[in-house]
Structures are given as structure tokens and as C-alpha cells.
Design a protein around this motif. Structure first.
Motif, PDB file in Angstrom:
ATOM      1  N   GLY A  15       9.810  -3.894   0.375  1.00 24.63           N
ATOM      2  CA  GLY A  15       9.594  -3.178   1.631  1.00 24.63           C
ATOM      3  C   GLY A  15      10.270  -1.826   1.611  1.00 24.63           C
ATOM      4  N   SER A  16      11.492  -1.808   1.077  1.00 22.61           N
ATOM      5  CA  SER A  16      12.232  -0.550   0.964  1.00 22.61           C
ATOM      6  C   SER A  16      11.484   0.453   0.099  1.00 22.61           C
ATOM      7  CB  SER A  16      13.611  -0.832   0.379  1.00 22.61           C
ATOM      8  OG  SER A  16      14.309   0.358   0.118  1.00 22.61           O
ATOM      9  N   MET A  17      10.906  -0.038  -1.006  1.00 26.10           N
ATOM     10  CA  MET A  17      10.176   0.847  -1.917  1.00 26.10           C
ATOM     11  C   MET A  17       9.019   1.529  -1.199  1.00 26.10           C
ATOM     12  SD  MET A  17       8.346  -0.163  -5.521  1.00 26.10           S
ATOM     13  CE  MET A  17       7.226  -1.323  -4.727  1.00 26.10           C
ATOM     14  N   VAL A  18       8.241   0.750  -0.467  1.00 27.67           N
ATOM     15  CA  VAL A  18       7.090   1.300   0.256  1.00 27.67           C
ATOM     16  C   VAL A  18       7.556   2.249   1.362  1.00 27.67           C
ATOM     17  CG1 VAL A  18       5.117   0.727   1.724  1.00 27.67           C
ATOM     18  CG2 VAL A  18       5.640  -0.694  -0.262  1.00 27.67           C
ATOM     19  N   LEU A  19       8.584   1.827   2.094  1.00 26.80           N
ATOM     20  CA  LEU A  19       9.074   2.638   3.209  1.00 26.80           C
ATOM     21  C   LEU A  19       9.695   3.947   2.736  1.00 26.80           C
ATOM     22  CD1 LEU A  19      10.675  -0.241   5.297  1.00 26.80           C
ATOM     23  CD2 LEU A  19       8.632   1.058   5.913  1.00 26.80           C
ATOM     24  N   LEU A  20      10.514   3.880   1.671  1.00 29.30           N
ATOM     25  CA  LEU A  20      11.148   5.086   1.148  1.00 29.30           C
ATOM     26  C   LEU A  20      10.126   6.053   0.570  1.00 29.30           C
ATOM     27  CD1 LEU A  20      14.281   3.517  -0.557  1.00 29.30           C
ATOM     28  CD2 LEU A  20      14.297   5.053   1.401  1.00 29.30           C
ATOM     29  N   PHE A  21       9.139   5.504  -0.142  1.00 24.96           N
ATOM     30  CA  PHE A  21       8.095   6.364  -0.702  1.00 24.96           C
ATOM     31  C   PHE A  21       7.300   7.032   0.420  1.00 24.96           C
ATOM     32  CE2 PHE A  21       3.712   7.026  -2.139  1.00 24.96           C
ATOM     33  CZ  PHE A  21       3.931   7.846  -3.235  1.00 24.96           C
ATOM     34  N   SER A  22       6.918   6.238   1.429  1.00 17.73           N
ATOM     35  CA  SER A  22       6.128   6.776   2.544  1.00 17.73           C
ATOM     36  C   SER A  22       6.910   7.823   3.325  1.00 17.73           C
ATOM     37  CB  SER A  22       5.704   5.635   3.482  1.00 17.73           C
ATOM     38  OG  SER A  22       4.953   4.669   2.793  1.00 17.73           O
ATOM     39  N   SER A  23       8.179   7.506   3.624  1.00 18.85           N
ATOM     40  CA  SER A  23       8.978   8.469   4.397  1.00 18.85           C
ATOM     41  C   SER A  23       9.257   9.729   3.588  1.00 18.85           C
ATOM     42  CB  SER A  23      10.295   7.828   4.842  1.00 18.85           C
ATOM     43  OG  SER A  23      11.113   7.536   3.736  1.00 18.85           O
ATOM     44  N   GLY A  24       9.416   9.577   2.261  1.00 17.56           N
ATOM     45  CA  GLY A  24       9.633  10.739   1.401  1.00 17.56           C
ATOM     46  C   GLY A  24       8.427  11.665   1.389  1.00 17.56           C
ATOM     47  N   MET A  25       7.228  11.070   1.347  1.00 13.65           N
ATOM     48  CA  MET A  25       6.013  11.879   1.378  1.00 13.65           C
ATOM     49  C   MET A  25       5.842  12.558   2.748  1.00 13.65           C
ATOM     50  SD  MET A  25       4.770  11.674  -1.652  1.00 13.65           S
ATOM     51  CE  MET A  25       6.490  11.610  -2.184  1.00 13.65           C
ATOM     52  N   TRP A  65      10.994  16.766   8.095  1.00  6.98           N
ATOM     53  CA  TRP A  65      11.893  15.614   8.021  1.00  6.98           C
ATOM     54  C   TRP A  65      11.714  14.686   9.209  1.00  6.98           C
ATOM     55  CZ3 TRP A  65      15.325  14.734  11.915  1.00  6.98           C
ATOM     56  CH2 TRP A  65      15.744  15.833  12.701  1.00  6.98           C
ATOM     57  N   GLN A  66      11.328  15.232  10.380  1.00  5.91           N
ATOM     58  CA  GLN A  66      11.128  14.379  11.547  1.00  5.91           C
ATOM     59  C   GLN A  66       9.985  13.384  11.340  1.00  5.91           C
ATOM     60  OE1 GLN A  66      11.271  17.756  11.535  1.00  5.91           O
ATOM     61  NE2 GLN A  66      12.037  18.579  13.482  1.00  5.91           N
ATOM     62  N   MET A  67       8.952  13.815  10.596  1.00  2.00           N
ATOM     63  CA  MET A  67       7.781  12.956  10.388  1.00  2.00           C
ATOM     64  C   MET A  67       8.105  11.707   9.579  1.00  2.00           C
ATOM     65  SD  MET A  67       5.256  14.306  11.991  1.00  2.00           S
ATOM     66  CE  MET A  67       3.787  13.564  11.281  1.00  2.00           C
ATOM     67  N   SER A  68       9.216  11.724   8.844  1.00  2.00           N
ATOM     68  CA  SER A  68       9.575  10.543   8.046  1.00  2.00           C
ATOM     69  C   SER A  68       9.821   9.321   8.932  1.00  2.00           C
ATOM     70  CB  SER A  68      10.824  10.836   7.196  1.00  2.00           C
ATOM     71  OG  SER A  68      11.953  11.016   8.017  1.00  2.00           O
ATOM     72  N   TYR A  69      10.139   9.553  10.206  1.00  2.00           N
ATOM     73  CA  TYR A  69      10.401   8.441  11.126  1.00  2.00           C
ATOM     74  C   TYR A  69       9.119   7.751  11.592  1.00  2.00           C
ATOM     75  CZ  TYR A  69      15.355   9.617  11.369  1.00  2.00           C
ATOM     76  OH  TYR A  69      16.680   9.827  11.045  1.00  2.00           O
ATOM     77  N   LEU A  70       7.971   8.259  11.207  1.00  5.05           N
ATOM     78  CA  LEU A  70       6.714   7.573  11.529  1.00  5.05           C
ATOM     79  C   LEU A  70       6.643   6.177  10.921  1.00  5.05           C
ATOM     80  CD1 LEU A  70       3.832  10.234  11.242  1.00  5.05           C
ATOM     81  CD2 LEU A  70       4.310   8.747  13.203  1.00  5.05           C
ATOM     82  N   VAL A  71       7.365   5.966   9.811  1.00  5.95           N
ATOM     83  CA  VAL A  71       7.316   4.655   9.147  1.00  5.95           C
ATOM     84  C   VAL A  71       7.854   3.542  10.047  1.00  5.95           C
ATOM     85  CG1 VAL A  71       7.451   5.621   6.831  1.00  5.95           C
ATOM     86  CG2 VAL A  71       9.563   4.968   8.013  1.00  5.95           C
ATOM     87  N   TYR A  72       8.607   3.888  11.090  1.00  6.53           N
ATOM     88  CA  TYR A  72       9.188   2.863  11.957  1.00  6.53           C
ATOM     89  C   TYR A  72       8.139   2.156  12.823  1.00  6.53           C
ATOM     90  CZ  TYR A  72      13.879   4.156  10.590  1.00  6.53           C
ATOM     91  OH  TYR A  72      15.026   4.369   9.851  1.00  6.53           O
ATOM     92  N   ILE A 114      13.100   8.694  -6.396  1.00  8.85           N
ATOM     93  CA  ILE A 114      14.255   8.051  -7.037  1.00  8.85           C
ATOM     94  C   ILE A 114      14.633   6.780  -6.284  1.00  8.85           C
ATOM     95  CG2 ILE A 114      16.719   8.303  -7.533  1.00  8.85           C
ATOM     96  CD1 ILE A 114      16.119  11.315  -8.019  1.00  8.85           C
ATOM     97  N   ASN A 115      14.664   6.867  -4.964  1.00  8.25           N
ATOM     98  CA  ASN A 115      14.956   5.689  -4.157  1.00  8.25           C
ATOM     99  C   ASN A 115      13.877   4.621  -4.309  1.00  8.25           C
ATOM    100  OD1 ASN A 115      17.483   6.186  -2.804  1.00  8.25           O
ATOM    101  ND2 ASN A 115      16.464   7.799  -1.650  1.00  8.25           N
ATOM    102  N   THR A 116      12.633   5.070  -4.501  1.00  2.00           N
ATOM    103  CA  THR A 116      11.543   4.127  -4.732  1.00  2.00           C
ATOM    104  C   THR A 116      11.746   3.376  -6.043  1.00  2.00           C
ATOM    105  OG1 THR A 116       9.997   5.539  -3.505  1.00  2.00           O
ATOM    106  CG2 THR A 116       9.038   3.898  -4.977  1.00  2.00           C
TER     107      THR A 116
END
Length: 387
Positions: free
Chosen positions: A143-153, A159-166, A243-245
């Protein structure tokens, strides 16, 4: 069939347990946006969830003896959704709004990190419990991999748009409401005399100490990777996200194989995982290149995905089943304390030595290796006393 539905609920909760880590890829962007704000205050966007996680991880143990775990889980999930949405809509107005959102995320993280493990201890026993804890770790990292990749993109937009993953909290809330039973789990034993005399023991506290130190040293990677990448001209927030992914991908694979690893390594699981994490940190310190960051991230992912289920399993099985939730809460809370202390300690060491960000990775390498040795020796001594 009911156990299958419970597994689905537990694993869906687990897939969101690292969602607060999405901030690690955007810390450098947040620092650039809020000009003049103390970098330590910026770091708290990432570390405050660990502090609140400490409070609610510990509180959820006693609370679960009085309230249905399903209610506690849903409360945590709703807090996580609220924190993410407020950060998305209003996070750019003030750093303190982001910090307030981090408080809500910490409630979700602390409550559900304990509850997901406690539910496993309640409904599953012996090898089935250990294997499911490993699978739970795989879902945490997957889950972290998908979330980190999505928020990174998404951070590539802003940077505010990364919170859309929530928004992913919404389907998980539905899954939990549908699949997790509200009643208390049946006890694994009817020995009421033993239940009344049940108490935490030395192995639980030693495991908690190990997990505290693990949090202190491993979290150096999460709080510094984005700034290391930007500071050394190795990329931007998207690079940090990748990297986090890689870290999460390694953790996911490790979690899937955890059951087999535990059968092979037995009591060496925790020392070996800490040594591998230390090796990854040392590699970053010595080379400092982009490939070393990816390899170091995978070593840290292996460490994270191994020690979390191993430490929880060790603590839960060291006490009577009636207080396994409390033992798990103590261990989880200890990890959260370590995570919160991590940037304070690493920044202090860097300032004292006059070194750059690289010295923090050396500190983490030495620290993880030392904790691995401590774990091996300490558990050997306790095994000898028990024998």
C-alpha cells in the motif's frame, strides 16, 4: 468464510498504515514554499504522526478491552480521511494547518497500527498468526508503494496535490464496515485464573526497547532522503517518491516471504533485519549516489517489513492472550516514540559534529548494527533464564 472477510478487512486497513510517509517526498517542496520556517518545524509534518501514533497506539490497547475494535478502527480511518482532506484544501495557508492535519493522521496511524495486529492476535493463532502478520507487513509496504508513487507523481503538479491520495480512506472505511465483526473476538483459552494474573513481562519491555531504537535509527532514511536527493542534485520530489517506492516494494516482497523467513531464521529474524538495514544506511553514506539510494532503500524496506511483524509476534506471544493487545500497544508505541525522537537526535549529532546530511546515515548505520547485536545478546540471555 468469516475469517476470510476478517483478513480482507485487516489487510485493507494495513495498506494505509504508512500513508503519512507520503510527506517524506514533499518535505523539500514544503520547505521551499514556506520560506523562513525552521527546518525542524517542517520535519514535524512527518514526525508528528509518530508522536500522536505513540499516544493512540498505547491508548488503543486498554480501549480495546472496553470498546469494540471495529469502532476504534473506523474512528481512526475517519481521522485519517479528515486530516488528508484538510491538508489538500487548506494546507498551503499555513505550516500550522499542515501540523494540525498531521495530528489527525497520527491518530489514524497509532490506532490502526495497533488494532490491525491485535485483530490478528485475536482471531488467528500459532503459525497462521505469524504468517498473517508477515502478509500484513506486505500489505503495509505494498500500500505504501502505491501511495508513495502516486503522491510523488501528483507532487510533480504541486505538493498540495499529493494529498489527493487520502481519498483512498473512503473505500477502506466501506470494506471495514462490511467485513469486520463488531463483537469481541472469542478468547483462545478459558483459563480465567491465568487471565487474572496476566501481566507484561521482561521480554515485552526488551522488545519495546529494541523497537524504540529501531524507530530512532531507521527513520533517519525517511526524514532525510528527499533533502539528500535535492541537496546533492540527484533529482526532485518525483525522484524521492521513486526511491520510497523501491523501499516499499522490497518491504512488500519481504512481507510475503516473512513466514518462511521466520521458520528458517527463528530468533535471528530481528538481529538479521537490523543488520541489513544498517548495511543499507552505510552504503548511502559511503557512495551517496542515486543507485546507492535505491539499494539502501530496499535494505531499509527489508528491515522495516521484517522487524515490525517479528517484534509484534514476539511481544504478543510472550504474554497471556487476554493482554496481547496491551503488549502490542506497548511495542507499537515504543516504535512511534523512536520515530518522533529520530530527527531530533540525528539533527543534534549533525550539528555537534559539524557534518552534513551524510553523517546522519553513518549514525543510522552504526546504530542499527548495535541494536541488532543488543537484540541477539539480550534475547539469548532471556532464553537461558527461561530454560
Amino acid at each position: 468464510m468469516e475469517k476470510k472477510r476478517i483478513k480482507i478487512a485487516i489487510l485493507s486497513i494495513s495498506s494505509l498504515l504508512m500513508i503519512s510517509m507520503t510527506a517524506s517526498a514533499i518535505l523539500a517542496d514544503i520547505q521551499a514554499y514556506f520560506v523562513g520556517v525552521d527546518p525542524s518545524l517542517i520535519s514535524m509534518v512527518l514526525t508528528i504522526p509518530a508522536l500522536m501514533g505513540l499516544v493512540f497506539a498505547f491508548a488503543s490497547g486498554p480501549l480495546s478491552l472496553r470498546l469494540p475494535k471495529k469502532s476504534l478502527v473506523i474512528f481512526g480511518l475517519v481521522c485519517g480521511l479528515a486530516g488528508g482532506m484538510i491538508a489538500l484544501l487548506f494546507g498551503s495557508t499555513s505550516i500550522y494547518v499542515l501540523l494540525a492535519c498531521s495530528l489527525l493522521l497520527g491518530i489514524a496511524q497509532g490506532m490502526n497500527s495497533t488494532m490491525s495486529m491485535a485483530l490478528i492476535a485475536d482471531y488467528f493463532v500459532a503459525e497462521e498468526s505469524g504468517a498473517l502478520m508477515g502478509l500484513q507487513s506486505a500489505f503495509v509496504n505494498g500500500g505504501s508503494m502505491v501511495l508513495l508513487f502516486s503522491s510523488g507523481m501528483l507532487a510533480g503538479i504541486s505538493w498540495q496535490m499529493s494529498y489527493l491520495v487520502y481519498l483512498v480512506f473512503i473505500p477502506v472505511i466501506v470494506i471495514v464496515m462490511k467485513n469486520l465483526p463488531r463483537d469481541h473476538a472469542p478468547a483462545h483459552t478459558a483459563d480465567t485464573h491465568q487471565e487474572k494474573s496476566a501481566r507484561l513481562n521482561g521480554r515485552v519491555y526488551f522488545t519495546a526497547l529494541t523497537m524504540f531504537l529501531f524507530g530512532v535509527f531507521l527513520f533517519v532514511f525517511q526524514t532525510n532522503v528527499a533533502m539528500f536527493v535535492v541537496g546533492n542534485g540527484l533529482g526532485d520530489a518525483s525522484t524521492s517518491g521513486l526511491i520510497n517506492t523501491a523501499m516499499s516494494a522490497a518491504g512488500m516482497l519481504t512481507g510475503i516471504l516473512f513466514g518462511r523467513m521466520q521458520r528458517v531464521l527463528k530468533k535471528l529474524v530481528i538481529p538479521v533485519s537490523l543488520l541489513v538495514g544498517g548495511l543499507g544506511m552505510l552504503l548511502i553514506f559511503m557512495l551517496g549516489s542515486l543507485p546507492s539510494l535505491f539499494i539502501g532503500a530496499m535494505c531499509c524496506g527489508f528491515c522495516l517489513a521484517t522487524i515490525n511483524p517479528a517484534g509484534t509476534f514476539q511481544a504478543a506471544n510472550a504474554v497471556h492472550p487476554s493482554i496481547s493487545s496491551l503488549a502490542i500497544a506497548v511495542v507499537t508505541a515504543s516504535t512511534s516514540v523512536g520515530i518522533f525522537v529520530s530527527p531530533i537526535l540525528s539533527n543534534g549529532v549533525a550539528n555537534l559534529t559539524g557534518g552534513g546530511i551524510e553523517i546522519k546515515f553513518l549514525l543510522a548505520a552504526v546504530g542499527l548494527a548495535a541494536v541488532g547485536l543488543m537484540s541477539f545478546v539480550g534475547n539469548a540471555i532471556m532464553d537461558k533464564k527461561e530454560a
